[in-house]
Motif scaffolding. Sequence first.
Motif, PDB file in Angstrom:
ATOM      1  N   VAL A  94       0.548  -1.330   0.244  1.00  0.00           N
ATOM      2  CA  VAL A  94       0.345  -0.352   0.240  1.00  0.00           C
ATOM      3  C   VAL A  94       0.699   1.008   0.091  1.00  0.00           C
ATOM      4  N   THR A 116     -10.554   1.010  -9.264  1.00  0.00           N
ATOM      5  CA  THR A 116      -9.225   2.541  -9.217  1.00  0.00           C
ATOM      6  C   THR A 116      -9.975   2.963  -9.891  1.00  0.00           C
ATOM      7  N   ASN A 135      -3.379   3.786  -2.492  1.00  0.00           N
ATOM      8  CA  ASN A 135      -3.174   3.661  -1.465  1.00  0.00           C
ATOM      9  C   ASN A 135      -4.875   3.445  -0.248  1.00  0.00           C
ATOM     10  N   LYS A 136      -5.614   1.655  -0.776  1.00  0.00           N
ATOM     11  CA  LYS A 136      -6.334   1.750  -1.023  1.00  0.00           C
ATOM     12  C   LYS A 136      -5.894   0.347  -0.545  1.00  0.00           C
ATOM     13  N   PRO A 137      -5.638  -0.935   0.863  1.00  0.00           N
ATOM     14  CA  PRO A 137      -5.352  -2.419   0.710  1.00  0.00           C
ATOM     15  C   PRO A 137      -7.035  -2.899   0.304  1.00  0.00           C
ATOM     16  N   GLY A 138      -6.872  -3.787  -0.344  1.00  0.00           N
ATOM     17  CA  GLY A 138      -7.487  -5.086  -0.586  1.00  0.00           C
ATOM     18  C   GLY A 138      -7.202  -5.239  -1.959  1.00  0.00           C
ATOM     19  N   TYR A 140      -7.927  -6.165  -6.409  1.00  0.00           N
ATOM     20  CA  TYR A 140      -8.992  -5.797  -7.490  1.00  0.00           C
ATOM     21  C   TYR A 140      -8.905  -6.586  -7.953  1.00  0.00           C
TER      22      TYR A 140
END
Length: 162
Positions: A94, A116, A135-138, A140
Amino acid sequence: KYEKLWLIFGVSSLIVFLTVLGIGAFYKGMHPPSHLATIDPQNVEAHEAFKEENLGLRQLDEDKYIVSVIASAFNYNLGKDEDGASVNNIRIPVGSTVVFQVTTTDVVHGFQLAGTNVNMMVEPGYISSLETEFNKPGTYTLLCNEYCGTGHHYMAATVEVY
Ligand code: CUA
């Protein structure tokens, strides 16, 4: 009396229409510009970025990465792992800045990372590239959003931001 009402209605809808158009243009302007360079689609491996050993994720700097991808019906080639298996998932810390550079050896494909701002069209003869920050964990999902044939819906991979 009714004529006046209709006039107000007409003018209001015009204002709503122009506002929507303006907001649309504004949000389009917020998208990072994608950049195009040319490449020989018959021989993409001749290009440094798309040599077998350079495919997939590479770290450039402490928090900067590059991802090279060869799209073809119906696959995204992200290189091979240590065991020689095709890579289908990329892991990025991240806060990293990532440059995606993508080309195709056959037809037009899409390159969209759901959730995104990564969304590119990939055309034969060109390298589409785009830089983004995660900037955002996850997890995709990368998918093809240009119809490219019978296996179109199989074109997918994942990007894991941790
Ligand atoms: Cu590739 Cu649809």
